[in-house]
Design an enzyme around this catalytic site. Structure first.
Site, PDB file in Angstrom:
ATOM      1  N   ASP A   1      34.734  41.067  40.232  1.00  0.00           N
ATOM      2  CA  ASP A   1      34.807  40.045  41.269  1.00  0.00           C
ATOM      3  C   ASP A   1      33.535  40.185  42.117  1.00  0.00           C
ATOM      4  OD1 ASP A   1      35.510  37.945  42.863  1.00  0.00           O
ATOM      5  OD2 ASP A   1      37.535  38.628  43.267  1.00  0.00           O
TER       6      ASP A   1
HETATM    7  C1  NOJ Z   1      35.644  35.904  44.983  1.00  0.00           C
HETATM    8  C2  NOJ Z   1      37.007  35.499  44.503  1.00  0.00           C
HETATM    9  O1  NOJ Z   1      37.929  36.561  44.688  1.00  0.00           O
HETATM   10  C3  NOJ Z   1      37.029  35.080  43.050  1.00  0.00           C
HETATM   11  O2  NOJ Z   1      38.306  34.616  42.731  1.00  0.00           O
HETATM   12  C4  NOJ Z   1      35.971  34.059  42.791  1.00  0.00           C
HETATM   13  O3  NOJ Z   1      36.029  33.639  41.455  1.00  0.00           O
HETATM   14  C5  NOJ Z   1      34.622  34.673  43.129  1.00  0.00           C
HETATM   15  N1  NOJ Z   1      34.583  35.034  44.523  1.00  0.00           N
HETATM   16  C6  NOJ Z   1      33.459  33.729  42.814  1.00  0.00           C
HETATM   17  O4  NOJ Z   1      33.415  32.712  43.698  1.00  0.00           O
END
Ligand code: NOJ
Length: 762
Positions: free
Chosen positions: A295
């Site tokens: 993530d």
């Molecule tokens: C953080 C989020 O937790 C995730 O779900 C997302 O895909 C990413 N950022 C990218 O934006």
């Protein structure tokens, strides 16, 4: 079913059901073999630096979703040109993806195409209902269709990969990201995740109309303590396997191309570094051969987590843990080569990650044509098409849940000649788009007021008063909302309007940016001065239909007692207002069912229907039993609940046999009759309870459902098959087992009102 044995470093032996992941089957297709050969041949040409590059994902700076690494755009450009970046996120449109791809294709040594990822969570330009809302449709064909439409718009904009679906089982209404998933039940989460993956990926990733999907967040993210985003997670091994992992396993079996790990720790180990989750379970036991993206910055976040001293430590932990790609974390690009030189990781580990990434790029057809999604005329034609608007309307209608309808006040009667549309969200054209709205045009949704005006008979007068403002100032992904806690100056006018009208449609709830990432709340009632408005309007006119807009279960205890009707409309996307109006005027008979329990108070959270019995289960309020002294312990509106404009009568459950053994199955059937006067749809739900097991088991677990449509007076028989696997669970011996013994079996229209019988597995 084949079992695999894994010997953990701790000496614990775990066995799992081996799953049927495509690449594990013996009959690997010629195309797959071909791809494997190509992957190997590219890998053989790569320097270590180029391999590491494939494991790096940069943000394109168009839409930052967290603290960035600090890598400057100049540095990023340089790295792209050298072929030292494998992927980018947040680069959108044919124009921009083509520009970025060109940098790589025209300058780098090996010309390995970039894969572009983006958060397409409930639509790209056309917005569909937020995922929690769409789950209320319990319509898997619909979920597949909306994902496919979103995929087409995304592909048309040059993007290859969505970071969806989210399949975190979420049981806490305080958690802002509950809007992004399928609610509290593992079975429903798994079913809809598979439907969405099929929709995004289609039958062929190489098609110009499909994109790669991403199962996220692996794992446990929805169990953040106290519903506070990114917070600590503590779940035991049985909860992990029985509740959290089933949707992910289903996703792996459905051939999802990628996984994303999660920000949270589980029992002291951040998921990003968990080799138990990522290597032992996902890659080894489930035999899944896609790649795992971290993530956003979750690798470097192991420093503040306190298990890595610096980025290099963090990179080492993540690599060993099985994370293949570093999303905007700046850890892999700065550390992997040193870690190899120091002998801390082997190049084989890197090769495995790179192969996984190249495999997906080959499957997408990017090596054949890196610009394959770069077609401006298709982009123009596909985005926000009439066809997608129609689908958005269909999805929106099907997601609406009728929670209360006293004296059948809905659908609106012919005798109603004047309607007051009141509330801060009534003419809000932006909130229906929800959070995670990708490239939706701000203020592009049909508001409830507009929808009502589009559908109201000419003879009926419609007037509008905002009453109160819910929020003030700018709304955006990264900005906290400013809730209006003081200005009640508009209430008097709204009250007058309510008094002089036959019926009030009161549109209240949550702003689009009240739910979503980082949007956890300690309170789940009507924020700001909405309570005052609701009470004043209710005093002014007894015929109030509350249209709720929200991204999480809310505390509706006052409204459920006082207002005549409540329509749960979530945040339904581009066609929100038209869908609501069709339901209000009876052009569509609502059939949605809640995918989450609605509590009586925030103090009950986390609240879910599939609880354990405990050793002291009495629900009658005796002092030394598991209860609250100041409130009932059950849900106000339970999981699976939703009314219709018609009534359904359930017959007794018929069993083909009441006991069965290995290799056999039982058919459980029920006849459902529409006893009302209009056509309606019903979601027939099957639950089971294992009465005695090696570990404690939930008092009910959803194990099947079917949505049927019935004309007035019509009956249909719905049948469910029950076999050994359906009754199995991850037990005390850390194996999937089915206990011999008795099970209760329930069928009905929600998780509380159920017919019951008993079966036995011998
Ligand atoms: C953080 C989020 O937790 C995730 O779900 C997302 O895909 C990413 N950022 C990218 O934006």
């Amino acid at each position: 079913m084949k079992k695999t044995i894994i010997l953990l470093a701790t000496g614990v032996v775990l066995t799992f059901n081996a799953c049927k992941v495509k690449s594990q089957q013996s009959s690997t297709s010629a195309t797959e073999k071909n791809i494997e050969q190509k992957v190997d041949s590219v890998l053989a040409l790569m320097t270590l630096e180029e391999k590491v590059g494939q494991m790096v994902q940069y943000n394109g700076s168009w839409d930052v979703t967290g603290p960035a690494t600090g890598t400057t755009n100049e540095k990023k450009l340089e790295q792209l040109k050298k072929g030292l970046v494998g992927s980018m996120l947040n680069v959108v449109s044919v124009q921009h993806t083509r520009e970025a791809q060109r940098l790589v294709m025209e300058n780098s040594r090996l010309k390995i195409p970039l894969i572009f990822g983006y958060d397409v969570i409930h639509g790209y330009k056309t917005m569909f209902p937020i995922p929690l809302g769409e789950t209320a449709s319990w319509d898997m064909i619909l979920a597949e269709k909306t994902a496919a439409a979103a995929a087409r718009e995304t592909a048309a904009s040059g993007i290859h990969w969505t970071f969806a679906p989210m399949m975190d089982v979420s049981r806490d209404a305080r958690w802002g990201r509950i809007m992004e998933g399928a609610g509290e039940d593992p079975f429903l989460n798994a079913e809809i995740a598979v439907a969405r993956i099929k929709g995004f990926q289609g039958d062929d990733l190489a098609s110009n109309l499909t994109i790669a999907a991403c199962a996220k967040h692996f794992a446990g993210y929805g169990f953040a303590e106290a519903g506070r985003d990114y917070n600590t997670v503590n779940i035991g091994i049985h909860e992990l396997h029985n509740t959290i992992l089933p949707p992910f396993k289903a996703a792996a079996e459905a051939g999802v191309a990628t996984f994303m790990n999660s920000f949270n720790e589980i029992d002291g180990v951040p998921a990003t570094s968990s080799s138990y989750l990522q290597r032992d379970i996902l890659k080894d036991n489930w035999g899944w051969d896609g790649f795992i993206v971290s993530d956003w910055g979750s690798i470097s976040e192991m420093i503040p987590h306190g298990i890595a001293e610096n980025k290099k430590d963090a990179a080492l932990l993540a690599l060993k843990g099985g994370s293949d790609m570093d999303m905007e974390g700046g850890a892999y690009e700065t550390s992997i080569e040193d870690l190899i030189a120091e002998g801390k990781v082997s190049e084989e580990l890197i090769d495995d990650s790179v192969k996984r990434i190249l495999r997906i790029k080959f499957q997408l057809g990017l090596f054949d044509d890196p610009y394959k999604y770069c077609d401006e005329s298709f982009e123009k034609k596909e985005l926000y098409s009439k066809q997608n608007q129609n689908l958005s309307l269909e999805a929106a209608k099907k997601s609406i849940v009728l929670l209360k309808n006293e004296s059948d006040i809905l659908p609106i009667k012919k005798s109603v000649k004047s309607i007051a549309v009141i509330g801060p969200l009534a003419d809000d054209k932006d909130s229906p788009l929800g959070n995670w709205r990708a490239q939706a045009e701000p203020n592009s949704a049909v508001s409830v007021l507009e929808g009502i005006k589009n559908h109201v008979p000419e003879s009926v007068e419609v007037k509008y008063a905002e009453g109160v403002k819910l929020s003030t100032g700018e709304r955006s992904f990264l900005k906290p909302l400013t809730i209006n806690h003081t200005d009640i100056s508009g209430i008097a006018e709204a009250k007058e309007l309510a008094k002089s009208s036959d019926l009030v449609i009161l549109v209240v709830g949550e702003d689009a940016y009240q739910s979503g990432e980082g949007r956890s709340q300690a309170e789940i009632g009507f924020l700001g001065v909405q309570d005052e408005l609701i009470k004043e309007i209710q005093m002014a006119n007894k015929n109030v239909v509350m249209v709720l807009m929200n991204g999480r279960p809310m505390d509706l205890s006052w409204s459920s007692e006082h207002v005549s009707a409540i329509l749960e409309t979530w945040l339904l996307g581009s066609q929100h207002g038209n869908a609501v109006a069709e339901v209000l005027f009876g052009k569509y008979n609502p059939a949605g069912k809640l995918p989450v329990s609605f509590p009586r108070s925030v103090g009950q959270e986390p609240l879910y229907y599939n609880q354990k019995n405990t050793g002291r289960p009495s629900a009658n309020g005796e002092v030394t039993y598991s209860h609250y002294t100041d409130l009932d312990r059950d849900a106000l509106y339970p999981f699976g609940f939703g009314l219709s404009y018609t009534d359904f009568e359930y017959g007794d459950i018929q069993l083909s046999q009441s006991s069965f053994t290995k290799g056999e199955e039982i058919t459980a059937s029920v006849t459902v009759k529409n006893t009302g006067t209009v056509k309606g749809e019903e979601v027939v739900q099957l639950y089971i309870r294992d009465l005695f097991a090696s570990i404690t088991r939930p008092i009910k677990e959803l194990k099947g459902f079917e949505k049927i449509e019935l004309n007035p007076g019509e009956s249909k028989t719905v049948s469910f098959k029950i076999d050994e696997e359906l009754l199995s669970y991850f037990g005390r011996d850390k194996q999937w087992v089915t206990d011999a013994g008795k099970f209760h079996l329930f069928i009905g229209g929600d998780s509380v009102n159920l017919n019951q019988t008993e079966i036995e597995f011998k």
